[in-house]
Design an enzyme around this catalytic site. Sequence first.
Site, PDB file in Angstrom:
ATOM      1  N   HIS A  18     -55.791  34.065 -60.821  1.00 14.82           N
ATOM      2  CA  HIS A  18     -56.764  33.669 -61.595  1.00 14.82           C
ATOM      3  C   HIS A  18     -56.727  32.310 -62.237  1.00 14.82           C
ATOM      4  CE1 HIS A  18     -57.216  37.001 -64.195  1.00 14.82           C
ATOM      5  NE2 HIS A  18     -58.194  35.594 -65.057  1.00 14.82           N
TER       6      HIS A  18
HETATM    7  C1  UD1 Z   1     -62.414  34.027 -67.564  1.00 12.18           C
HETATM    8  C2  UD1 Z   1     -61.960  34.003 -68.564  1.00 12.18           C
HETATM    9  C3  UD1 Z   1     -60.300  35.338 -68.571  1.00 12.18           C
HETATM   10  C4  UD1 Z   1     -60.476  36.138 -68.475  1.00 12.18           C
HETATM   11  C5  UD1 Z   1     -61.198  35.652 -66.908  1.00 12.18           C
HETATM   12  C6  UD1 Z   1     -61.594  37.092 -65.608  1.00 12.18           C
HETATM   13  C7  UD1 Z   1     -61.894  32.408 -70.223  1.00 12.18           C
HETATM   14  C8  UD1 Z   1     -61.331  30.806 -71.407  1.00 12.18           C
HETATM   15  N1  UD1 Z   1     -61.082  32.224 -69.483  1.00 12.18           N
HETATM   16  O1  UD1 Z   1     -61.879  33.020 -66.822  1.00 12.18           O
HETATM   17  O2  UD1 Z   1     -59.989  35.078 -70.053  1.00 12.18           O
HETATM   18  O3  UD1 Z   1     -59.376  36.745 -67.273  1.00 12.18           O
HETATM   19  O4  UD1 Z   1     -62.584  35.290 -67.249  1.00 12.18           O
HETATM   20  O5  UD1 Z   1     -61.873  36.722 -64.881  1.00 12.18           O
HETATM   21  O6  UD1 Z   1     -63.106  32.678 -70.996  1.00 12.18           O
HETATM   22  N2  UD1 Z   1     -66.779  30.542 -60.831  1.00 12.18           N
HETATM   23  C9  UD1 Z   1     -67.913  31.036 -60.174  1.00 12.18           C
HETATM   24  N3  UD1 Z   1     -68.653  31.873 -60.403  1.00 12.18           N
HETATM   25  C10 UD1 Z   1     -68.554  32.847 -61.401  1.00 12.18           C
HETATM   26  C11 UD1 Z   1     -67.484  32.964 -62.340  1.00 12.18           C
HETATM   27  C12 UD1 Z   1     -66.574  31.719 -62.177  1.00 12.18           C
HETATM   28  O7  UD1 Z   1     -66.979  30.460 -59.173  1.00 12.18           O
HETATM   29  O8  UD1 Z   1     -69.145  33.814 -61.622  1.00 12.18           O
HETATM   30  C13 UD1 Z   1     -65.686  29.682 -60.779  1.00 12.18           C
HETATM   31  C14 UD1 Z   1     -66.221  28.729 -61.038  1.00 12.18           C
HETATM   32  O9  UD1 Z   1     -66.099  27.745 -60.446  1.00 12.18           O
HETATM   33  C15 UD1 Z   1     -65.923  28.525 -62.862  1.00 12.18           C
HETATM   34  C16 UD1 Z   1     -64.427  29.039 -62.402  1.00 12.18           C
HETATM   35  O10 UD1 Z   1     -64.901  30.123 -61.248  1.00 12.18           O
HETATM   36  O11 UD1 Z   1     -65.425  27.127 -63.064  1.00 12.18           O
HETATM   37  C17 UD1 Z   1     -63.869  29.373 -63.584  1.00 12.18           C
HETATM   38  O12 UD1 Z   1     -64.634  30.005 -64.677  1.00 12.18           O
HETATM   39  P1  UD1 Z   1     -64.382  30.509 -66.356  1.00 12.18           P
HETATM   40  O13 UD1 Z   1     -65.617  31.292 -66.306  1.00 12.18           O
HETATM   41  O14 UD1 Z   1     -65.017  29.730 -67.103  1.00 12.18           O
HETATM   42  O15 UD1 Z   1     -62.911  31.131 -65.908  1.00 12.18           O
HETATM   43  P2  UD1 Z   1     -62.249  32.500 -65.472  1.00 12.18           P
HETATM   44  O16 UD1 Z   1     -60.829  31.388 -64.540  1.00 12.18           O
HETATM   45  O17 UD1 Z   1     -63.512  33.107 -65.100  1.00 12.18           O
END
Ligand code: UD1
Length: 382
Positions: free
Chosen positions: A220
């Site tokens: 991820h």
């Molecule tokens: C975040 C943390 C990372 C951690 C990870 C655990 C930061 C910078 N990163 O990364 O350190 O290891 O969480 O999982 O805070 N999305 C969904 N549904 C959700 C959540 C996310 O569809 O419930 C998708 C969205 O497209 C979003 C992308 O995942 O834009 C990234 O989500 P984001 O919370 O920005 O960062 P993570 O990659 O989850």
Amino acid sequence: MIKIITIIGARPQIIKASAISRAIKNDFNNQITEVIVHTGQHYDQNMSGVFFDELQIPMPHYNLNVGSISHGEQTAKMIIGIEEILLNEKPNYLLVYGDTNSTLAGAIAASKLLIPIVHVEAGLRSYNKTMPEEINRILCDHASTLLFSPTDIGFNNLVKEGFNAKQSNKASASNPYVFISGDVMFDNLLHFNKIAGSQQYLIQKKLEVEPLNYVLATIHRNANTDDTNKLSAIFNAFVEIATKNNIPFVIPLHPRTAKLLASNLHSTVYEKVKKCVLLKIIAPVSYLEMISLQSNSKMIMTDSGGLQKESYFFNKPCIVLRPETEWTELITCGMATIADANEELIINVFEHYLNYKIPQSLQLYGNGNAAQFILAQLIKHN
Ligand code: UD1
């Protein structure tokens, strides 16, 4: 009564929070009260909701519902929301976990209001400042008053950055205290492993995999998901290994990666992945399903920090799909190897680990009472 505001937002923080909430309920009920704030960074049922039910975490008192927006806007919205709550609730401490944008937002909001910050999982460093998490954790550590490192190495990193190893006077933002507490994730594992045992049958039957005869993999990190060459190299390695060894891969996929597979894999690799029945790509799983999948796997390949440690807890070798790790003790003891997104290296390390003699376990992450230790210090330093 001491009041703590706990900030959670991303999946691993929700899991970590369960250890502290459980210890408050069981051992500190008369001394500490906790108000949980969910930033809404993760919001899908299988990225957030499922953990509250399964891990018996109290439902958040507040949810900021920030959702998926750019990192800057996301962090800014969280700061605004958290500040308002801190002004209303007037807590003795703000507690944050790890290194996500939710961690940073909590630390900034509290530091402006002179509310002491408790950082759980302090001191970890990848020394790779292109990772958003590295910036988040450095900034949070340097704004915190009580810093709890899960490992000796994390503690030493903080000392190298100028934190005092020896403590004197009362802890404050200008006189922060650093501790080695052990890891709340290890506390959780000891607590939930027995319960997870009953889930094994279900998940394996559903996936049609045999115990000890599948690789568990997760991906991820932006560095992998957003780079076409890296993502393709990783998936190519998975297809090669699975096909050559006739070993299935169970891949619970983060929504970020799932959304990007079609666009960010080279088209030839994408076709191979779609055709390879040995790659079982599934939606993110619950914590109990995850520990059941880990404990029954042959080996783990991941770019997650938490999974690297859990591999060790379960005596499974781990291939780290990143160029470095914060958990260097795992490399030193031979239980994890860095392969980054290098296809050849991933394949070679897989072969190396196939008949690997697991070294004796070394209690690297405490004794399972990290949460109790942390809470006792909060009382002492209030
Ligand atoms: C975040 C943390 C990372 C951690 C990870 C655990 C930061 C910078 N990163 O990364 O350190 O290891 O969480 O999982 O805070 N999305 C969904 N549904 C959700 C959540 C996310 O569809 O419930 C998708 C969205 O497209 C979003 C992308 O995942 O834009 C990234 O989500 P984001 O919370 O920005 O960062 P993570 O990659 O989850």
